[in-house]
Write an enzyme that holds these catalytic residues in place. Structure first.
Site, short mmCIF file in Angstrom:
data_model
loop_
_atom_site.label_atom_id
_atom_site.label_comp_id
_atom_site.label_asym_id
_atom_site.label_seq_id
_atom_site.Cartn_x
_atom_site.Cartn_y
_atom_site.Cartn_z
NE ARG A 292 -64.07 32.40 33.21
CZ ARG A 292 -62.66 31.36 33.37
NH1 ARG A 292 -64.10 29.98 33.44
NH2 ARG A 292 -61.80 31.81 33.31
NE ARG A 307 -72.39 26.96 31.95
CZ ARG A 307 -70.89 26.56 31.37
NH1 ARG A 307 -70.08 27.30 31.12
NH2 ARG A 307 -70.74 25.45 30.84
CD GLU A 391 -63.93 22.76 32.59
OE1 GLU A 391 -64.13 21.98 31.40
OE2 GLU A 391 -62.85 23.43 32.41
CB SER A 394 -58.69 23.77 32.90
OG SER A 394 -58.53 23.57 31.58
NE ARG A 432 -68.14 25.20 37.40
CZ ARG A 432 -67.84 25.12 36.20
NH1 ARG A 432 -66.94 24.47 35.79
NH2 ARG A 432 -68.30 26.34 35.12
#
Length: 477
Positions: A292, A307, A391, A394, A432
RNA sequence: GGACAGGUGGCGGAGCGGUUGAACGCGCCGGUCUCGAAAACCGGUAUACCCUUCGGGGUAUCGUGGGUUCGAAUCCCACCCUGUCCGCCA
C-alpha cells in the site's frame, strides 16, 4: 458496479446512497450520458440493420455478376461492370452514417463507463448514517478475564506498560534504520524472534481458517493486471494507493499492479466465469504480502509497525448465491471466526458498525474489529499513552457489486445467469497485530510471553527476551 | 532472451471475402421405442445489450483493438494469450 437498469428505474436511491457515503459523483450527468448513448446506439443499430439487409440482397447478385464477367464478351463486360458498380454504390451512404454514429458513441463511452464505475453501492438501510469514521458505532467489546477496559494497563497488570516501539527496541525485534536505508519510510525489517512471532501468528491464523473452518487454502498472485484491480473495485478510485509496475514502458508486456490485499487475487480467480451453483458458496483463504502506497496518509502513524507499505495478511472471502439472507449470514459467520481467533489469542477487542461515511465505494455494510493497543491513544500526566483501540480487521458485505464488475455469475434454477454475491474479511494482518500482541503479553521485566496458541509455531521459544529463551539472533547488534 | 506453431460455441473440430451465430462430431435437455435401461431415431441446445403495442423485433460477439471493403471468422497491422524446441534460471 451498480446495475444500470436499477439506476434508471430509481435514481434517487443511488443519489441518496452516494450522499450518505459522502462520495461526490454526478449521477444526473451519468443518466444524461446514458440516455444519449442509448439513443445513438439505437439509431446506429437501425442503420446497421438496413445495411445488413441491403448487403444480403446485393451480395449474391454481385457474386453472380462477377461470375458472368469471366466468360463475357467485351461489350457484355462493360455492361456487367456498370451493373456491379451500381449495386456496390447503393449502401455507401449508409456506411458514412454508421461511421458517424460510431464516432459519437466512442466519444462518450469512456466518460460513461468511468462514471458508471464510480457510482457507489448504496448503503443498507440498517447502516447508521454518519459524517466520518467518528460516527462509527461500537457494537460490543470482548476482553479476557484479567483485563478491565475501564482500568489502565498498570492497574490491570500491576506494572506500567512499555509501548511496542520500546519493546521492539529493547528486544531487538525490528530494525527500522536499515529498512529505511533500503526502502525508505514506512518500511521495517523483522529480526530474530520478531520474524518468528510474525510467521507464527500468520501460520496460526492460516491454519485456523483453513483447518478449523474449512476455507480452501490458496496462493494467489500479488502482481496483477489492471482488469483485476478494476474488477475487484479498487480501481479507478483507489489508483493512488497501488504500486504501479509500468512494464509497457519497456515496449513489451502490459502494466501490472501490486495488490493491497489478498482479496484481489482471491476474487479475481473466477473473473468472467459462470460458476456451478452446486459449488457455491466458495470459501477461500490466502496469506499474501500486501502493498500500500499510503498516499494521503503523510504524517499519520509514522512510527512503528502500525501503518507500513508492506505487510502480510491472512484474508478470507466468500462467494455465494445472490441471496441477501445468505450474504448476511456469511457476514456474521466471518466476523464470528475472527472473534474466535482473537479470543484464542486473548486480545481485547471491540466491534464497530461502520457508518455510511466510512463504507467506501463498494460496501453495503462493513464491520471493523479493533484490538486494544495500550501504546496508542491520548497521553496521561506523565506523557504515557493511555491505550486505545486500533483497527485490525474489516469485514465487508458487497452484494453483487463486485461480482458484477468481475462478471462472475452462476446459472440459477430457471437457467438465468445471475451475478454472485461476495464478502471478504481479514483473518489476521501482521505485523500490525504484533502491536497488541507484544504490548499485552509483556512482562514486568521487559520480556514478552509467547501467547499459548502460537507456541507450536515458535520452535520452542516460550518467552522473548528472557534468559530461558534461546538468544534472539538480531544481526549486526 | 532466440526460433517456430496456434487461438472458432460446454468440449473436439470445419470454415472459396457475400442470407455463416457459424458445417460435422461429442456432450447436454426433451421425445419415440422399451417392463426398465442401453442402442437407434426425431427435435432442441450461446451470451450480452437495445427497442417493444409483451406477440416479438434489432444489434453485437469466431483472443483483443484498429484498418481495408458495399460486405470480414476469412485479407492487413498492432497487442494479448497458449503450446513446442533451444538458451538462462530460484
Amino acid at each position: 458496479m451498480i446495475d444500470l437498469k436499477q439506476l434508471r428505474d430509481d435514481p434517487q436511491r443511488f443519489i441518496d446512497g452516494a450522499r450518505a457515503k459522502k462520495i461526490e459523483v454526478d449521477i444526473h450527468h451519468l443518466l444524461r450520458i446514458d440516455e444519449e448513448r442509448r439513443t445513438l446506439l439505437a439509431d446506429q443499430e437501425r442503420k446497421r440493420a438496413e445495411q445488413k439487409k441491403l448487403s444480403k440482397e446485393i451480395g449474391p447478385a454481385i457474386g453472380k455478376l462477377k461470375g458472368q464477367l469471366k466468360s463475357a464478351s467485351d461489350e457484355e463486360k462493360d455492361r456487367l461492370e456498370a451493373k456491379i458498380h451500381e449495386l456496390e454504390s447503393r449502401p455507401i451512404a449508409l456506411k458514412a452514417e454508421i461511421h458517424a454514429f460510431e464516432q459519437k458513441i466512442a466519444q462518450i463511452e469512456p466518460e460513461w463507463k468511468d462514471l458508471w464505475l464510480q457510482i457507489p453501492q448504496p448503503p443498507d438501510e440498517d447502516v447508521p448514517k454518519g459524517d466520518s469514521a467518528d460516527d462509527n458505532i461500537e457494537l460490543r467489546t470482548w476482553q479476557p478475564d484479567w483485563f478491565d477496559p475501564q482500568k489502565s494497563f498498570a492497574e490491570n497488570k500491576g506494572f506500567p506498560h512499555r509501548t511496542h516501539l520500546e519493546l521492539i527496541r529493547t528486544l531487538n525485534l525490528v530494525d527500522f534504520e536499515r529498512a529505511v536505508k533500503m526502502a525508505g519510510t514506512r518500511h521495517y525489517v523483522l529480526t530474530g524472534d520478531g520474524m518468528r512471532l510474525h510467521q507464527a501468528v500468520l501460520r496460526f491464523a492460516f491454519d485456523f481458517i483453513t483447518q478449523e473452518h474449512g476455507f480452501t487454502p490458496m496462493s494467489v498472485p500479488v502482481i496483477v493486471r489492471e482488469e483485476c484491480m478494476v474488477g475487484t473495485g479498487f480501481f479507478p478510485a483507489g489508483r493512488d494507493q497501488a504500486y504501479h509496475i509500468e512494464e509497457s514502458r519497456r515496449g513489451t508486456g502490459t502494466d501490472l499492479f501490486l495488490t493491497g490485499t489478498g482479496e484481489v487475487g482471491l476474487m479475481g480467480l473466477h473473473q468472467d466465469e459462470i460458476l456451478d451453483p452446486e459449488q457455491l458458496p466458495l470459501q477461500y483463504a490466502t496469506v499474501s504480502t500486501c502493498f500500500r502506497r499510503e498516499a494521503g496518509a503523510a504524517g499519520k502513524d509514522t512510527a512503528g509497525l502500525y501503518r507500513i507499505h508492506q505487510f502480510d495478511k491472512v484474508e478470507q472471502v466468500v462467494i455465494c448465491r445472490a441471496d441477501e439472507e445468505e450474504s448476511r449470514r456469511w457476514h456474521q459467520k466471518m466476523i464470528d471466526i475472527v472473534e474466535q481467533l482473537l479470543q484464542k489469542l486473548e486480545l481485547p477487542y471491540r466491534l464497530l458498525q461502520c457508518c455510511t461515511a466510512d463504507l467506501g465505494l463498494k460496501n453495503a455494510d462493513m464491520i471493523d474489529i479493533e484490538c486494544w493497543m495500550p501504546g496508542r491513544g491520548e497521553e496521561d500526566a506523565e506523557g504515557r499513552p493511555t491505550g486505545a483501540y486500533g483497527e485490525t480487521h474489516s469485514a465487508s458485505r458487497l452484494y453483487d457489486y463486485q461480482c458484477r464488475r468481475l462478471n462472475m455469475r452462476y446459472r440459477d434454477q430457471d437457467g438465468r445467469n445471475v451475478f454472485c454475491h461476495s464478502l471478504n474479511n481479514t483473518v489476521l494482518a501482521s505485523p500490525r497485530i504484533l502491536i497488541p500482541l507484544l504490548e499485552l503479553y509483556q512482562n514486568e521485566d521487559g520480556s514478552v510471553t509467547v501467547p499459548p496458541p502460537l507456541l507450536p509455531y515458535m520452535n520452542g521459544v516460550e518467552r522473548i527476551g528472557s534468559v530461558a529463551a534461546p538468544a534472539s539472533a538480531a544481526p549486526g547488534r
